[in-house]
Design a protein around this motif. Structure first.
Motif, PDB file in Angstrom:
ATOM      1  N   PHE A 248       0.877  -1.160   0.000  1.00  8.45           N
ATOM      2  CA  PHE A 248       0.000   0.000   0.000  1.00  8.45           C
ATOM      3  C   PHE A 248       0.921   1.218   0.000  1.00  8.45           C
ATOM      4  O   PHE A 248       1.971   1.203   0.664  1.00  8.45           O
TER       5      PHE A 248
ATOM      6  N   HIS B  45       0.683   5.335   0.618  1.00  8.19           N
ATOM      7  CA  HIS B  45      -0.039   6.570   0.927  1.00  8.19           C
ATOM      8  C   HIS B  45       0.898   7.738   0.696  1.00  8.19           C
ATOM      9  O   HIS B  45       1.831   7.966   1.470  1.00  8.19           O
TER      10      HIS B  45
ATOM     11  N   GLU C 256      -1.635  11.558   7.566  1.00  8.52           N
ATOM     12  CA  GLU C 256      -2.382  11.979   6.363  1.00  8.52           C
ATOM     13  C   GLU C 256      -3.685  12.702   6.717  1.00  8.52           C
ATOM     14  O   GLU C 256      -4.299  13.329   5.868  1.00  8.52           O
ATOM     15  N   TRP C 257      -4.076  12.625   7.987  1.00  7.59           N
ATOM     16  CA  TRP C 257      -5.284  13.347   8.444  1.00  7.59           C
ATOM     17  C   TRP C 257      -4.923  14.697   9.066  1.00  7.59           C
ATOM     18  O   TRP C 257      -5.744  15.310   9.744  1.00  7.59           O
TER      19      TRP C 257
ATOM     20  N   HIS D 261      -6.086  11.247  -1.872  1.00  7.21           N
ATOM     21  CA  HIS D 261      -6.523  10.908  -0.516  1.00  7.21           C
ATOM     22  C   HIS D 261      -7.566  11.925  -0.070  1.00  7.21           C
ATOM     23  O   HIS D 261      -8.009  12.759  -0.877  1.00  7.21           O
ATOM     24  N   HIS D 262      -7.976  11.880   1.201  1.00 12.18           N
ATOM     25  CA  HIS D 262      -9.079  12.749   1.656  1.00 12.18           C
ATOM     26  C   HIS D 262      -8.781  14.231   1.440  1.00 12.18           C
ATOM     27  O   HIS D 262      -9.699  15.031   1.272  1.00 12.18           O
TER      28      HIS D 262
ATOM     29  N   TYR E  57      -5.948   3.505  -5.209  1.00  9.36           N
ATOM     30  CA  TYR E  57      -6.774   3.974  -4.105  1.00  9.36           C
ATOM     31  C   TYR E  57      -7.347   5.309  -4.555  1.00  9.36           C
ATOM     32  O   TYR E  57      -6.630   6.157  -5.092  1.00  9.36           O
TER      33      TYR E  57
ATOM     34  N   TRP F 235      -9.439   0.676  -5.032  1.00  4.81           N
ATOM     35  CA  TRP F 235      -9.597   0.722  -3.574  1.00  4.81           C
ATOM     36  C   TRP F 235     -10.278   2.041  -3.213  1.00  4.81           C
ATOM     37  O   TRP F 235      -9.624   3.088  -3.122  1.00  4.81           O
TER      38      TRP F 235
ATOM     39  N   ASP G   6     -12.320   4.622  -0.762  1.00  6.40           N
ATOM     40  CA  ASP G   6     -12.240   4.821   0.694  1.00  6.40           C
ATOM     41  C   ASP G   6     -12.918   6.125   1.089  1.00  6.40           C
ATOM     42  O   ASP G   6     -12.499   7.171   0.615  1.00  6.40           O
ATOM     43  N   TYR G   7     -13.871   6.194   2.002  1.00  9.03           N
ATOM     44  CA  TYR G   7     -14.620   5.105   2.547  1.00  9.03           C
ATOM     45  C   TYR G   7     -16.006   5.598   2.913  1.00  9.03           C
ATOM     46  O   TYR G   7     -16.252   6.811   2.949  1.00  9.03           O
TER      47      TYR G   7
ATOM     48  N   ARG H 205     -15.677  -0.612   0.259  1.00 14.43           N
ATOM     49  CA  ARG H 205     -15.948   0.583   1.058  1.00 14.43           C
ATOM     50  C   ARG H 205     -16.843   1.607   0.363  1.00 14.43           C
ATOM     51  O   ARG H 205     -16.872   2.768   0.757  1.00 14.43           O
TER      52      ARG H 205
ATOM     53  N   GLU I 169      -9.039  -3.561   8.891  1.00 22.33           N
ATOM     54  CA  GLU I 169      -7.916  -2.623   8.904  1.00 22.33           C
ATOM     55  C   GLU I 169      -7.348  -2.429  10.302  1.00 22.33           C
ATOM     56  O   GLU I 169      -8.084  -2.128  11.229  1.00 22.33           O
TER      57      GLU I 169
ATOM     58  N   CYS J  32      -5.242  -4.383   5.728  1.00 22.71           N
ATOM     59  CA  CYS J  32      -4.204  -3.398   5.441  1.00 22.71           C
ATOM     60  C   CYS J  32      -3.603  -2.961   6.769  1.00 22.71           C
ATOM     61  O   CYS J  32      -4.314  -2.810   7.763  1.00 22.71           O
TER      62      CYS J  32
ATOM     63  N   TRP K  48      -0.542   6.282   8.078  1.00 22.66           N
ATOM     64  CA  TRP K  48      -0.432   5.786   6.688  1.00 22.66           C
ATOM     65  C   TRP K  48       0.492   6.701   5.892  1.00 22.66           C
ATOM     66  O   TRP K  48       1.360   6.247   5.164  1.00 22.66           O
TER      67      TRP K  48
HETATM   68  C1  JFZ Z   1      -9.120   5.162   5.949  1.00 26.73           C
HETATM   69  C2  JFZ Z   1      -8.442   6.501   5.810  1.00 26.73           C
HETATM   70  O1  JFZ Z   1      -9.139   7.465   6.537  1.00 26.73           O
HETATM   71  C3  JFZ Z   1      -7.004   6.418   6.259  1.00 26.73           C
HETATM   72  O2  JFZ Z   1      -6.364   7.661   6.120  1.00 26.73           O
HETATM   73  C4  JFZ Z   1      -6.298   5.372   5.429  1.00 26.73           C
HETATM   74  O3  JFZ Z   1      -6.303   5.754   4.068  1.00 26.73           O
HETATM   75  C5  JFZ Z   1      -6.988   4.032   5.606  1.00 26.73           C
HETATM   76  C6  JFZ Z   1      -6.408   2.955   4.732  1.00 26.73           C
HETATM   77  O4  JFZ Z   1      -8.391   4.138   5.319  1.00 26.73           O
HETATM   78  O5  JFZ Z   1      -9.323   4.932   7.319  1.00 26.73           O
HETATM   79  C7  JFZ Z   1     -10.296   4.117   7.735  1.00 26.73           C
HETATM   80  C8  JFZ Z   1     -11.357   3.762   6.976  1.00 26.73           C
HETATM   81  C9  JFZ Z   1     -12.313   2.878   7.464  1.00 26.73           C
HETATM   82  C10 JFZ Z   1     -12.174   2.385   8.731  1.00 26.73           C
HETATM   83  C11 JFZ Z   1     -11.113   2.736   9.507  1.00 26.73           C
HETATM   84  C12 JFZ Z   1     -10.169   3.607   9.008  1.00 26.73           C
HETATM   85  N1  JFZ Z   1     -13.124   1.504   9.229  1.00 26.73           N
HETATM   86  O6  JFZ Z   1     -14.111   1.184   8.531  1.00 26.73           O
HETATM   87  O7  JFZ Z   1     -12.941   0.986  10.346  1.00 26.73           O
END
Ligand code: JFZ
Length: 442
Positions: free
Chosen positions: A34, A36, A47-48, A95-96, A138, A199, A201-202, A236, A252, A272, A279
């Motif tokens: 993966f 990021h 990343e947040w 990404h977000h 992704y 991929w 998300d989410y 997702r 995850e 993951c 990430w």
């Molecule tokens: C998400 C993203 O917010 C994070 O930054 C990263 O990319 C990750 C792989 O995916 O985070 C999540 C998304 C879903 C859940 C938890 C974290 N979930 O469903 O529990």
């Protein structure tokens, strides 16, 4: 063993056998990388970071204005992934934060308009393809930058009441974002040749959440299947009960206790995991997992029928952190000699009980069983109920025979059934992080 749950609502027509066939390369591969990577690599603290620290668009803009990963060499990345034993890779195209690592006709907020000025995704795809790795994209459904994306109440925000959110969102129109999202997914699935994995998300359905209606998931997935009929998609986009809406589930950052099921049927899955928690690249994070923990993540996934997607967060110069490099090299060292217990392997049939401190994997094509010794045992290694099942035993890393004996000692004899065997292991642990016994089954 790998039958799939199918529901009535259909986005895509396919028999369970066709689905197994379509996904076979991926379920055989077991191990992927993966990646990021985005503007947040410059902040180097998750990343947040934009949400966590409530950074305004204006303040976040500086990362866009200076983004210039001058040491980016994707073929070096691809070689590292391959040497670690990984068979595919999934990179964040967006990404977000909303920034595109690819050239897009639908926003200026993309890599072409940074000082770097070149399409990162294009170079990345070419380099990873050249190493024979599966290609995954992704794409974040969540978008903190698009002006029409309605600001979420479930993620940390400046507003506190419903009224304040309504005020913030009064000029925002999700239907415009929905169209944008579809256009961008079309771009990434059109401009880079065959794409093996998507991929998304989410989703976070609920009172304040977003789900299939917000994303236009049904319409989106129909387009995805048409553009890339062979593609494998994660789960997702909030389409759990739609055939063709998803292909595998994505536990995850937590331990999977057993092979996940849907309607009583085992489903394809991929966990993951991060090296250190974040990430995106996080300079000051010190919670890095050690080699053994990472190997256990991989082996344990396969022992329950799943894949591992292990994350690297490259730096803003386009390099891997030296701690990531070291971890990949160490995993590759183990994989070089032991990958036969990983590729094409799955959960062992129920008749085989794992001895204490071991994980079992099984290759149904060769009919061999792999016993991973997590905690190296004393030399008389008892395997209950294996007597009539095993033809031959050896270590995997050096193909040295392990002699099979009877449980010995008259004081033990009475306690052991006819069918128990004793593997005569060397006293000293071989110089392998997790030694593997390969059993040729009858
Ligand atoms: C998400 C993203 O917010 C994070 O930054 C990263 O990319 C990750 C792989 O995916 O985070 C999540 C998304 C879903 C859940 C938890 C974290 N979930 O469903 O529990």
């Amino acid at each position: 063993l790998n039958q799939l749950a199918f529901s009535q609502k259909k986005i895509w027509n396919e028999t369970p056998e066709q689905k197994v066939e379509r996904m076979k390369w991926w379920t055989d591969a077991r191990f992927g990388m993966f990646i990021h990577w985005g503007l947040y690599a410059q902040a180097a603290r998750h990343e947040w970071v934009k949400k966590r620290e409530r950074i305004s668009d204006e303040d976040y803009q500086k990362y866009f204005e200076i983004f210039n990963p001058d040491l980016f060499d994707p073929s070096e990345w691809a070689k590292k992934a391959k040497a670690a034993g990984m068979k595919y890779a999934v990179i964040t195209t967006k990404h977000h934060e909303g920034f595109n690592m690819f050239a897009s006709d639908y926003t200026d907020y993309n890599v072409m308009n940074t000082p770097y000025g070149r399409d990162i995704i294009k170079q990345w795809v070419d380099a990873f393809r050249a190493e024979g790795l599966g290609i995954g994209f992704y794409y974040s459904l969540i978008d903190w930058h698009h002006p029409e994306y309605t600001i979420d109440r479930v993620h940390p925000q400046s507003a506190s009441s419903k009224e304040e959110y309504d005020e913030l969102n009064k000029d925002r129109d999700m239907s415009i974002y929905r169209e944008y999202l579809k256009n961008q997914v079309r771009e990434i699935l059109t401009n880079y040749g065959q794409i093996d994995i998507l991929w998304l998300d989410y989703s976070f359905p609920g009172e304040f959440g977003k789900g299939r209606d917000d994303w236009g998931s049904i319409d989106l997935m129909k387009m995805v299947r048409e553009l890339q009929p062979g593609i494998i998609v994660n789960d997702r986009a909030d389409l759990k009960d739609y055939q063709g809406g998803w292909d595998f589930t994505t536990p995850e950052q937590f331990k999977v206790d057993k092979w996940p099921e849907e309607n009583g049927v085992r489903i394809p899955w991929e966990t993951c995991q991060t090296f250190s928690g974040s990430w995106g690249y996080y300079r000051d994070e010190h919670t890095w997992k050690d080699n053994k923990q990472l190997l256990v993540l991989l082996i344990e996934s396969v022992s329950k029928g799943g894949n591992l997607l292990l994350n690297v967060g490259p730096t803003a110069r386009g390099t891997f952190d030296e701690r990531a490099d070291k971890a990949l090299v160490e995993m590759g060292e183990w994989m070089k000699y032991n990958s036969r217990s990983i590729y094409n392997c799955t959960q062992a049939p129920d008749e085989f009980e794992a001895p204490d401190n071991t994980l079992l994997t099984y290759n149904p094509e060769t009919n061999r069983l792999y016993v991973h010794l997590l905690d190296y045992p004393l030399q008389n290694f008892l395997m209950r109920g294996y007597g009539d099942k095993v033809k031959y035993a050896q270590f995997l890393h050096d193909a040295s025979e392990i002699k099979i004996g009877k449980p010995y000692g008259h004081w033990i004899e009475q306690k052991h059934a006819e069918n128990d065997i004793n593997l005569l292991l060397p006293v000293n642990k071989p110089n392998v992080e997790i030694p593997v016994i390969e059993l040729f089954l009858k």
